[in-house]
Design a protein around this motif. Structure first.
Motif, PDB file in Angstrom:
ATOM      1  N   ASP A   1       0.838  -1.208   0.000  1.00 35.29           N
ATOM      2  CA  ASP A   1       0.000   0.000   0.000  1.00 35.29           C
ATOM      3  C   ASP A   1       0.871   1.257   0.000  1.00 35.29           C
ATOM      4  O   ASP A   1       0.546   2.259  -0.665  1.00 35.29           O
ATOM      5  CB  ASP A   1      -0.909   0.017   1.233  1.00 35.29           C
ATOM      6  N   TRP A   2       1.969   1.224   0.726  1.00 34.60           N
ATOM      7  CA  TRP A   2       2.883   2.364   0.761  1.00 34.60           C
ATOM      8  C   TRP A   2       3.537   2.584  -0.606  1.00 34.60           C
ATOM      9  O   TRP A   2       3.693   3.722  -1.051  1.00 34.60           O
ATOM     10  CB  TRP A   2       3.957   2.146   1.834  1.00 34.60           C
ATOM     11  N   ILE A   3       3.923   1.504  -1.256  1.00 34.83           N
ATOM     12  CA  ILE A   3       4.571   1.633  -2.564  1.00 34.83           C
ATOM     13  C   ILE A   3       3.627   2.311  -3.560  1.00 34.83           C
ATOM     14  O   ILE A   3       3.982   3.322  -4.186  1.00 34.83           O
ATOM     15  CB  ILE A   3       5.011   0.244  -3.081  1.00 34.83           C
ATOM     16  N   VAL A   4       2.431   1.764  -3.702  1.00 35.07           N
ATOM     17  CA  VAL A   4       1.508   2.309  -4.704  1.00 35.07           C
ATOM     18  C   VAL A   4       0.941   3.659  -4.261  1.00 35.07           C
ATOM     19  O   VAL A   4       0.781   4.577  -5.083  1.00 35.07           O
ATOM     20  CB  VAL A   4       0.374   1.303  -5.018  1.00 35.07           C
ATOM     21  N   GLY A   5       0.667   3.809  -2.968  1.00 30.48           N
ATOM     22  CA  GLY A   5       0.112   5.066  -2.474  1.00 30.48           C
ATOM     23  C   GLY A   5       1.065   6.229  -2.650  1.00 30.48           C
ATOM     24  O   GLY A   5       0.664   7.320  -3.088  1.00 30.48           O
ATOM     25  N   SER A   6       2.341   6.014  -2.330  1.00 30.78           N
ATOM     26  CA  SER A   6       3.321   7.104  -2.451  1.00 30.78           C
ATOM     27  C   SER A   6       3.528   7.510  -3.903  1.00 30.78           C
ATOM     28  O   SER A   6       3.709   8.703  -4.209  1.00 30.78           O
ATOM     29  CB  SER A   6       4.656   6.694  -1.814  1.00 30.78           C
ATOM     30  N   LEU A   7       3.502   6.535  -4.811  1.00 31.66           N
ATOM     31  CA  LEU A   7       3.686   6.862  -6.235  1.00 31.66           C
ATOM     32  C   LEU A   7       2.565   7.768  -6.739  1.00 31.66           C
ATOM     33  O   LEU A   7       2.825   8.782  -7.401  1.00 31.66           O
ATOM     34  CB  LEU A   7       3.734   5.580  -7.069  1.00 31.66           C
ATOM     35  N   HIS A   8       1.321   7.426  -6.434  1.00 34.29           N
ATOM     36  CA  HIS A   8       0.199   8.231  -6.926  1.00 34.29           C
ATOM     37  C   HIS A   8       0.108   9.576  -6.211  1.00 34.29           C
ATOM     38  O   HIS A   8      -0.187  10.606  -6.841  1.00 34.29           O
ATOM     39  CB  HIS A   8      -1.105   7.441  -6.783  1.00 34.29           C
ATOM     40  N   TRP A   9       0.362   9.585  -4.894  1.00 31.12           N
ATOM     41  CA  TRP A   9       0.305  10.840  -4.132  1.00 31.12           C
ATOM     42  C   TRP A   9       1.307  11.863  -4.663  1.00 31.12           C
ATOM     43  O   TRP A   9       1.033  13.073  -4.647  1.00 31.12           O
ATOM     44  CB  TRP A   9       0.593  10.550  -2.654  1.00 31.12           C
TER      45      TRP A   9
ATOM     46  N   PHE B   1      13.197  24.018 -13.100  1.00 28.84           N
ATOM     47  CA  PHE B   1      13.120  25.343 -12.501  1.00 28.84           C
ATOM     48  C   PHE B   1      14.497  25.997 -12.587  1.00 28.84           C
ATOM     49  O   PHE B   1      15.524  25.318 -12.516  1.00 28.84           O
ATOM     50  CB  PHE B   1      12.736  25.267 -11.019  1.00 28.84           C
ATOM     51  N   PRO B   2      14.544  27.338 -12.689  1.00 31.29           N
ATOM     52  CA  PRO B   2      15.832  28.026 -12.594  1.00 31.29           C
ATOM     53  C   PRO B   2      16.352  27.960 -11.171  1.00 31.29           C
ATOM     54  O   PRO B   2      15.581  27.750 -10.225  1.00 31.29           O
ATOM     55  CB  PRO B   2      15.495  29.471 -13.002  1.00 31.29           C
ATOM     56  N   ARG B   3      17.654  28.124 -11.000  1.00 30.61           N
ATOM     57  CA  ARG B   3      18.225  28.163  -9.659  1.00 30.61           C
ATOM     58  C   ARG B   3      17.666  29.367  -8.904  1.00 30.61           C
ATOM     59  O   ARG B   3      17.608  30.481  -9.428  1.00 30.61           O
ATOM     60  CB  ARG B   3      19.753  28.260  -9.717  1.00 30.61           C
ATOM     61  N   SER B   4      17.237  29.140  -7.658  1.00 26.76           N
ATOM     62  CA  SER B   4      16.585  30.190  -6.881  1.00 26.76           C
ATOM     63  C   SER B   4      17.298  30.404  -5.571  1.00 26.76           C
ATOM     64  O   SER B   4      18.145  29.607  -5.148  1.00 26.76           O
ATOM     65  CB  SER B   4      15.124  29.810  -6.594  1.00 26.76           C
ATOM     66  N   ASN B   5      16.907  31.489  -4.904  1.00 25.49           N
ATOM     67  CA  ASN B   5      17.408  31.751  -3.558  1.00 25.49           C
ATOM     68  C   ASN B   5      16.923  30.648  -2.639  1.00 25.49           C
ATOM     69  O   ASN B   5      15.753  30.309  -2.604  1.00 25.49           O
ATOM     70  CB  ASN B   5      16.881  33.117  -3.076  1.00 25.49           C
ATOM     71  N   VAL B   6      17.828  30.069  -1.842  1.00 19.70           N
ATOM     72  CA  VAL B   6      17.494  28.941  -0.964  1.00 19.70           C
ATOM     73  C   VAL B   6      16.330  29.252  -0.044  1.00 19.70           C
ATOM     74  O   VAL B   6      15.455  28.431   0.193  1.00 19.70           O
ATOM     75  CB  VAL B   6      18.727  28.535  -0.132  1.00 19.70           C
ATOM     76  N   SER B   7      16.279  30.477   0.459  1.00 23.13           N
ATOM     77  CA  SER B   7      15.282  30.818   1.476  1.00 23.13           C
ATOM     78  C   SER B   7      13.871  30.932   0.927  1.00 23.13           C
ATOM     79  O   SER B   7      12.912  30.997   1.681  1.00 23.13           O
ATOM     80  CB  SER B   7      15.658  32.138   2.155  1.00 23.13           C
ATOM     81  N   THR B   8      13.717  30.943  -0.391  1.00 17.36           N
ATOM     82  CA  THR B   8      12.384  31.151  -0.949  1.00 17.36           C
ATOM     83  C   THR B   8      11.626  29.853  -1.172  1.00 17.36           C
ATOM     84  O   THR B   8      10.467  29.875  -1.550  1.00 17.36           O
ATOM     85  CB  THR B   8      12.478  31.891  -2.306  1.00 17.36           C
ATOM     86  N   LEU B   9      12.293  28.711  -0.970  1.00 18.81           N
ATOM     87  CA  LEU B   9      11.648  27.440  -1.267  1.00 18.81           C
ATOM     88  C   LEU B   9      11.544  26.563  -0.029  1.00 18.81           C
ATOM     89  O   LEU B   9      12.424  26.549   0.813  1.00 18.81           O
ATOM     90  CB  LEU B   9      12.446  26.687  -2.343  1.00 18.81           C
ATOM     91  N   LEU B  10      10.446  25.835   0.078  1.00 16.68           N
ATOM     92  CA  LEU B  10      10.286  24.893   1.173  1.00 16.68           C
ATOM     93  C   LEU B  10      11.182  23.685   0.959  1.00 16.68           C
ATOM     94  O   LEU B  10      11.340  23.216  -0.164  1.00 16.68           O
ATOM     95  CB  LEU B  10       8.825  24.417   1.261  1.00 16.68           C
ATOM     96  N   PRO B  11      11.806  23.151   2.037  1.00 18.63           N
ATOM     97  CA  PRO B  11      12.600  21.936   1.886  1.00 18.63           C
ATOM     98  C   PRO B  11      11.699  20.773   1.481  1.00 18.63           C
ATOM     99  O   PRO B  11      10.548  20.709   1.892  1.00 18.63           O
ATOM    100  CB  PRO B  11      13.168  21.724   3.310  1.00 18.63           C
ATOM    101  N   VAL B  12      12.239  19.838   0.709  1.00 18.79           N
ATOM    102  CA  VAL B  12      11.391  18.729   0.257  1.00 18.79           C
ATOM    103  C   VAL B  12      12.101  17.382   0.345  1.00 18.79           C
ATOM    104  O   VAL B  12      11.733  16.449  -0.334  1.00 18.79           O
ATOM    105  CB  VAL B  12      10.933  18.941  -1.199  1.00 18.79           C
ATOM    106  N   SER B  13      13.117  17.248   1.188  1.00 19.68           N
ATOM    107  CA  SER B  13      13.980  16.073   1.066  1.00 19.68           C
ATOM    108  C   SER B  13      13.523  14.843   1.823  1.00 19.68           C
ATOM    109  O   SER B  13      14.230  13.877   1.868  1.00 19.68           O
ATOM    110  CB  SER B  13      15.378  16.432   1.516  1.00 19.68           C
ATOM    111  N   SER B  14      12.340  14.817   2.442  1.00 18.68           N
ATOM    112  CA  SER B  14      11.951  13.647   3.200  1.00 18.68           C
ATOM    113  C   SER B  14      11.446  12.509   2.357  1.00 18.68           C
ATOM    114  O   SER B  14      11.123  12.688   1.252  1.00 18.68           O
ATOM    115  CB  SER B  14      10.864  13.986   4.160  1.00 18.68           C
ATOM    116  N   PRO B  15      10.331  11.562   2.528  1.00 20.49           N
ATOM    117  CA  PRO B  15       9.579  10.631   1.863  1.00 20.49           C
ATOM    118  C   PRO B  15       8.806  11.036   1.684  1.00 20.49           C
ATOM    119  O   PRO B  15       7.977  10.631   1.550  1.00 20.49           O
ATOM    120  CB  PRO B  15       8.706   9.789   2.612  1.00 20.49           C
ATOM    121  N   LEU B  16      10.036  11.014   1.951  1.00 28.32           N
ATOM    122  CA  LEU B  16       8.846  11.345   2.109  1.00 28.32           C
ATOM    123  C   LEU B  16       9.030  12.565   1.570  1.00 28.32           C
ATOM    124  O   LEU B  16       8.812  13.334   1.698  1.00 28.32           O
ATOM    125  CB  LEU B  16       8.438  11.289   3.388  1.00 28.32           C
ATOM    126  N   SER B  17       9.677  12.983   1.180  1.00 22.61           N
ATOM    127  CA  SER B  17      10.135  14.245   0.882  1.00 22.61           C
ATOM    128  C   SER B  17       9.216  14.953   0.048  1.00 22.61           C
ATOM    129  O   SER B  17       8.526  14.674  -0.656  1.00 22.61           O
ATOM    130  CB  SER B  17      11.328  14.124   0.125  1.00 22.61           C
TER     131      SER B  17
END
Length: 348
Positions: A300-308, A332-348
């Motif tokens: 369920d995690w495999i298929v759920g994460s792919l579609h989500w 995307f063009p390179r941007s200022n670090v502070s303007t973007l939310l981090p996304v590195s989890s599973p979860l990311s």
């Protein structure tokens, strides 16, 4: 006559959705659990309108409801709270140095080990104890032990990641894979499969090499596919803690070749999961039934994460459905670090 090399402007995603034939399901309590969990996350926090919009677009409740489709409402609500909490932790840890990650780890782990005694003024102390005390009455002792142990692994790995980031280190692929299996936060989510389905599986069964192999294959698929989906945002802010960046650096590949390389590893992880699923031994009717439910939860995690990943706005903004159809990602063009939310989890 001079030849000017042009940088790529887009890349093509691997077709992982078609490679995964597990049935996608949604928990019947998803609307109520999602709404209540977001209210829980917003309570006591002075979030900006922009931050609240990002949380609504995250759709953590949808991810949880697809990954724990058979959970009763109380269990689903705890899982939803943890999912929102895990993304919150990920955002905090991405913005902190190694001292900051150690401070967060101390609060969270003390809150888990001593949910009725430990106090800290940090908001994370209240949040951690709140969802964990609701988990305790029905979770088995093995489940809670695995949950706390894997949260500890998560923070140890995040600490190493913070050191690498501070030094500008791009790890080798083998080291990255080992570390990423813990920075993903998937392992405590696997313990929640036991909790959500009221399972009490003996330790010797959970530690069996085949069961461990299934968990690792699911972790690899969720994590490596996430690195593909999150690469665009992460490259735009110069974050190299991503499998695409690691492969480009180690194998001297361009973006598309690295994406294809990681995509093939993702497909192999699904194949590994299916192969190991056919090798599960028998421990008797009761345990076999519980193990089948647990392994089904990994699927369920495999298929759920792919579609989500195409429904959330975290990776493809409001273009997820179009990207899912065409598999084309415009860089995307390179941007200022502070303007973007981090996304590195599973979860990311």
């Amino acid at each position: 006559m001079s030849i000017i090399a042009t940088l790529p402007t887009k890349f093509i995603l691997p077709d992982l959705v078609s490679h995964c034939d597990f049935k996608l399901r949604m928990n019947r309590h998803h609307k109520k659990a999602t709404a209540e969990s977001k209210r829980w996350l917003f309570r006591g926090d002075n979030l900006s309108q922009k931050s609240r919009k990002a949380i609504h677009g995250l759709k953590a409740g949808q991810l949880t409801s697809m990954c724990y489709p058979d959970a009763g409402f109380p269990q689903l609500r705890v899982c939803c709270d943890f999912m929102n909490y895990l993304f919150h932790l990920d955002n905090l840890s991405d913005d902190m140095d190694k001292a900051g990650t150690k401070s967060i780890a101390n609060v969270v782990l003390n809150s888990l080990h001593h949910p009725y005694d430990y106090y800290s003024p940090a908001r994370l102390n209240r949040m951690t104890k709140d969802f964990y005390k609701r988990m305790l009455p029905t979770a088995s002792s093995g489940t809670t032990r695995r949950f706390i142990e894997t949260m500890d692994f998560f923070f140890q790995a995040v600490h190493v990641q913070a050191i690498d980031r501070a030094k500008g280190v791009v790890p080798d692929l083998e080291s990255y894979i080992s570390l990423r299996r813990d920075t993903s936060g998937c392992k405590p989510c696997w313990a929640l499969i036991e909790y959500a389905n009221n399972l009490d599986i003996p330790d010797e069964v959970m530690e069996h090499p085949i069961i461990q192999s299934l968990g690792q294959a699911a972790n690899d698929l969720v994590t490596w596919s996430n690195d593909i989906f999150s690469y665009n945002v992460e490259q735009s802010k110069g974050d190299t803690h991503n499998m695409i960046s690691v492969v480009m650096h180690e194998e001297c590949l361009d973006i598309q070749s690295a994406v294809d390389f990681v995509g093939e590893l993702c497909k192999q992880s699904i194949d590994r999961f299916n192969e190991s699923r056919g090798l599960i031994p028998s421990w008797g009717p009761k345990i076999d039934k519980d193990v089948a439910i647990y392994v089904g939860g990994l699927a369920d995690w495999i298929v759920g994460s792919l579609h989500w990943s195409f429904d959330t706005t975290r990776y493809f903004q409001n273009c997820g459905h179009e990207v899912k159809r065409t598999r084309v990602v415009s860089l995307f063009p390179r941007s200022n670090v502070s303007t973007l939310l981090p996304v590195s989890s599973p979860l990311s």
